[in-house]
Design an enzyme around this catalytic site. Structure first.
Site, PDB file in Angstrom:
ATOM      1  N   ASP A   1       0.815  -1.212   0.000  1.00 35.30           N
ATOM      2  CA  ASP A   1       0.000   0.000   0.000  1.00 35.30           C
ATOM      3  C   ASP A   1       0.853   1.268   0.000  1.00 35.30           C
ATOM      4  O   ASP A   1       0.643   2.172   0.820  1.00 35.30           O
ATOM      5  CB  ASP A   1      -0.942   0.019   1.210  1.00 35.30           C
ATOM      6  CG  ASP A   1      -1.780  -1.228   1.334  1.00 35.30           C
ATOM      7  OD1 ASP A   1      -2.166  -1.787   0.292  1.00 35.30           O
ATOM      8  OD2 ASP A   1      -2.045  -1.669   2.473  1.00 35.30           O
TER       9      ASP A   1
ATOM     10  N   GLU B   1     -11.693   1.236  -3.655  1.00 33.59           N
ATOM     11  CA  GLU B   1     -11.032   1.701  -2.427  1.00 33.59           C
ATOM     12  C   GLU B   1      -9.736   2.418  -2.774  1.00 33.59           C
ATOM     13  O   GLU B   1      -9.449   2.703  -3.936  1.00 33.59           O
ATOM     14  CB  GLU B   1     -10.758   0.500  -1.509  1.00 33.59           C
ATOM     15  CG  GLU B   1      -9.961  -0.602  -2.152  1.00 33.59           C
ATOM     16  CD  GLU B   1      -9.907  -1.881  -1.323  1.00 33.59           C
ATOM     17  OE1 GLU B   1     -10.377  -1.881  -0.169  1.00 33.59           O
ATOM     18  OE2 GLU B   1      -9.393  -2.889  -1.838  1.00 33.59           O
TER      19      GLU B   1
END
Length: 517
Positions: free
Chosen positions: A14, A175
């Site tokens: 991420d 997302e």
């Protein structure tokens, strides 16, 4: 010039990146149940990264005591505005969504400032007039979408009500939103498809920060139709512009072993961005594909091509190196670099490596290469039954391999054990009548090997086990496992505190770089 992906190998998922000044780049990644939270890296060229610290260093910033494995700290975003660094993030098993600030990326970072709305993956954009927009995922599965609102960047208070701005491309789990203002247009970059084989990055744009957003029809990053490719599951990206006005994407991907087993977790990759004549950012001629060995004429520095990576820690400093993790929390009394100069002293607690939501005495780093060796010298003379110390390869409580020394029914042994699907069994043991011992964990594309030596260099095999049992695929898949294997030094008293210190003289890691493209 050619360069090598991933640019940060191992469990560093991420990624989010920001440029400050002319040529300083800062990057953060998720850390989940490990403490300190959110490692932060610095680079001058986007290829060579050095960890300079962690964002969440204090338990009043992040309390992971109740976090499950693959819970805790999800998907940070780093931004810079008006002299301050901002990191906004989600603690999924704690306080929820919040941000912290610092005027120096090495810290100290502020106490958490909570924000009121949204589920996971918050991001910040500071507009030209100073307006601070929070873009954040909301909902679940196919109902997942992106909401947005404005906040007071000093208090976290919402200044507007949240508005739905984007519903993705019809897939599940829209997302990881990142909003940019580029040449007067707002670009919204999102992940979609979940974190597994259908993972992808999609892009949309609008003249207004609240939309409506026009979506580029095809993903700008995905390998979901390339099952034989050595890099899989790419997505969750962030953009940054360098000093030469070249744009780049950092994003996560995996490198499954045998095309089946992911042990290193989700890693940080880099790819150049090209802008089309009609103003869309695209990667790899809009095929959305990337490779282990990439080539770009826009690289800022020297190539990062290499055959191996190494690190060595002799524990001669007064503070632990910034790259070490603990599991959930650090109990200061369990660790010392000062009691015996040049040695790391560990005192085991009652928690073991298989204690659910436990905080055993553990110092670890992500494994960064499939083919590697991780070794240390241990001085340990357990005086009471149950006292134990050694090396571990850990995915989570139900999946780990260790080699170490322990006392059982008055006898001191060197042992190898494996925990597979929550069941622990010993796979090798030898009586041990000294205090110093060399321990080693080796891995390749087939198995982990657990070795020991009484005399340096005279290694003896004690056990081996297939790598697949430490993979996410054998432990619930991407819906349950978001981390990768970490390698570490540990001590435990097995249900009671250990009264005997374990001393580690050094730790050495050598990893062979695989250039399968």
């Amino acid at each position: 010039m050619k360069y090598l992906n991933p640019v940060i190998p191992g469990f560093y998922p991420d990624p989010s990146v920001v440029k400050v000044g002319e040529d300083d780049f800062y990057l953060v990644t998720s850390s989940f149940e490990y403490f300190p939270g959110i490692p932060i890296f610095h680079s001058k060229d986007l290829l060579h990264w050095e960890q300079i610290g962690s964002v969440l260093m204090r338990e009043n910033q992040i309390n992971l005591g109740g976090s499950r494995s693959s819970g805790g700290v999800f998907a940070p975003t780093i931004r810079y505005h008006d002299g301050l660094f901002y990191v906004i993030v989600t603690d999924v098993t704690g306080i929820g969504n919040f941000f912290v600030t610092a005027d120096d990326p090495t810290g100290p970072w502020s106490d958490p400032i909570s924000i009121p709305y949204g589920n996971i993956d918050p991001s910040l954009l500071f507009d030209d007039d100073g307006t601070a927009y929070v873009s954040i995922q909301n909902g679940e599965g196919k109902e997942s979408h992106i909401i947005q609102y404005e906040i007071d960047c000093k208090t976290g208070e919402a200044l507007t009500e949240p508005v739905v701005i984007f519903n993705g491309d019809g897939g599940q789990w829209t997302e990881a939103p990142h909003l940019y203002k580029i040449n007067g247009m707002y670009y919204l970059l999102c992940a979609c498809g979940g974190t597994g084989e259908d993972h992808r990055a999609i892009i949309a744009r609008s003249a207004n920060p609240y939309g409506p957003y026009e979506r580029l029809e095809s993903p700008i990053l995905t390998h979901n139709k390339l099952p034989e490719h050595p890099v899989q599951n790419i997505g969750h990206a962030d953009f940054v512009e360098d000093e030469n006005n070249q744009w780049w994407a950092v994003f996560l991907g995996t490198r499954p072993v045998q095309q089946m087993y992911t042990i290193l977790g989700r890693e940080t990759f880099l790819a150049p961005i090209r802008w089309t004549e009609d103003g869309w950012p695209v990667i790899d001629q809009n095929e959305g594909h990337v490779r282990v060995i990439m080539e770009s004429k826009h690289l800022l520095g020297t190539s990062n091509m290499r055959e191996r990576d190494e690190y060595y820690d002799d524990f001669n400093e007064d503070q632990l190196a910034t790259s070490w993790f603990h599991l959930r929390k650090k109990k200061d009394e369990s660790y010392s670099l000062n009691e015996r100069k040049g040695w790391l002293r560990l005192f085991g607690t009652a928690d073991h490596l298989h204690t659910k939501n436990g905080a055993p005495t553990l110092l670890c780093k992500p494994q960064q290469h499939v083919k590697m060796e991780f070794s240390s010298m241990l001085d340990f003379s357990p005086a009471h039954d149950g006292e134990e110390a050694g090396l571990v390869a850990r995915l989570h409580e139900d999946a780990h391999y260790e080699i170490g020394v322990k006392r059982i029914e008055g006898e001191t042994i060197v042992f190898a054990s494996v925990t597979i699907n929550g069941e622990t069994k010993e796979i090798g043991r030898k009586s041990f009548h000294s205090s110093n011992i060399f321990l080693r964990i080796r891995s390749d594309e087939e198995e982990y090997n657990l070795d020991y030596a009484v005399k340096e260099g005279e290694w003896k095999a004690l056990g081996a086990s297939p790598i697949k049992y430490l993979s996410k695929e054998e432990n619930g898949g991407y819906g349950k496992v978001f981390t990768g294997v970490c390698l570490g030094l540990y001590a435990t008293g097995n249900e009671k505190a250990s009264l005997t210190p374990a001393y580690f003289d050094w730790v050495n890691y050598t990893g062979m770089v695989l250039m399968d493209n």
